[in-house]
Design an enzyme around this catalytic site. Structure first.
Site: not given
Ligand code: NDP
Ligand code: OXD
Length: 315
Positions: A230, A278
């Protein structure tokens, strides 16, 4: 019982895809919510703040996005279960984006493209993948799929998460105590973290200065960052300053503090900085509609919904 599709983009597309699946209830499109007392389910992508709070009988919210920061920032968000979108198609697309950008920088494509523009035939030293250390911040759906894709190329892989994780072939670090060691051995930093109060602004100049500066000549002339999480995770003024000073060698950015990225942003024209609008991972309306209807069906049967957001954690 009614599903309301609500948000800022592609509302008609999602609603059409949901109706095509012939659910046993009506599908309405914001702002034509009809009698709001009928609305029990919402499929949401950037709804106007406060809008969901007007629905007195709402039972479940399904997020069109994997990231739910846009929903959680609304202090009036109804306290009903919230499912975020998780789908192999979405993860696969993110893995493609991440692998393409890592390869782009490792193979020195920004410099090669710049040479071509000036008709220069010049050797550029490209490190081998096996000598480049890629660190992925966020080891969930997006980070996990990206690491699996990168494994095929033989990079040295490391990852960082909030809680301990074990992934075969990946050196895993976690928490604030693990961050410095993770960064110190990272040449290309990939960020697929969710935006939460803990992660806001994490990609800043102080962090860039902790990235690997050793062995630059065998690897890359300097560290590179790739952010597809993000825009709120990054401090754009720090990225600009770090690119200009050489503390960062390059960047691929899919997300921005303000979207669309304003034409006045210096990021558009900095060397070795790739700007994409994005789109790192975007799923199709039929997949999102099918996922939403599956969650509603589970909810109606009294089964736990999938991928329920933990609001206290923020993701
Ligand atoms: P998940 O919830 O599956 O994974 C999130 C990961 O981030 C986990 O490993 C979590 O740790 C880690 N995390 C969260 N907070 C912290 C922290 N404070 N310190 C260290 N690690 C942290 O999410 P997704 O992988 O499905 O998605 C991640 C993000 O990708 C979404 O929130 C979105 O913002 C972005 N996204 C962007 C897209 C785009 O088109 N640009 C499309 C899809 C998603 P833990 O394993 O310990 O829980
Ligand atoms: C999502 C994105 O969060 O597209 O899925 O950014």
């Amino acid at each position: 019982m009614t599903l309301l599709v609500i948000g800022s983009q592609r509302i008609d597309e999602f609603a059409t895809a949901a109706r095509a699946l012939k659910p046993p209830f009506e599908v309405r499109e914001w702002p034509d919510a009809g009698n709001i007392a009928d609305v029990t389910y919402a499929l949401a992508w950037g709804p106007p703040p406060g809008a969901l709070a007007t629905l007195p009988n709402l039972k479940l919210i399904v997020s069109v996005g994997a990231g739910v920061d846009g929903l959680l920032k609304d202090p009036t968000l109804p306290n009903v279960p919230l499912a975020r979108y998780v789908d192999p198609d979405l993860s696969h697309r993110m893995a493609e984006y991440v692998a393409s950008q890592v390869l782009w920088h490792q193979r020195r494509m920004p410099d090669l493209v710049a040479q071509q523009e000036r008709k220069i035939w010049n050797y550029v030293r490209e490190p081998a993948a096996k000598d480049v250390r890629v660190g992925v911040m966020g080891l969930g759906e997006m980070g996990g799929a990206s690491l699996r894709a990168l494994q095929n190329f033989g990079y040295q892989l490391r990852g960082w998460s909030r809680t301990p994780r074990t992934i075969a072939g990946v050196t895993c670090y976690h928490g604030t105590t693990g961050l410095e060691a993770f960064l110190a051995g990272t040449d290309i930093l990939v960020c697929v973290l969710p935006l939460t109060p803990d992660t806001r602004g994490i990609l800043n100049r102080e962090l860039f200065r902790k990235l690997s500066i050793s062995g630059r000549h065998e690897r890359l002339p300097g560290p590179v960052i790739i952010n597809a999480g993000r825009g709120g995770l990054q401090v754009e003024a720090d990225i600009v300053a770090a690119i200009k000073s050489g503390e960062l060698f390059g960047a691929s950015l899919d997300v921005f503090e303000t979207e669309p990225l304003p034409p006045s942003s210096p990021l558009w024209s900095l060397p070795r900085v790739i700007v994409t609008p994005h789109l790192a991972a975007e799923s199709t309306a039929p997949s999102i509609a099918a996922y939403c209807l599956r969650q509603i069906d589970r909810h109606r049967r009294g089964m736990p919904i999938e991928n329920q957001v933990d609001r206290a954690r923020g993701y």
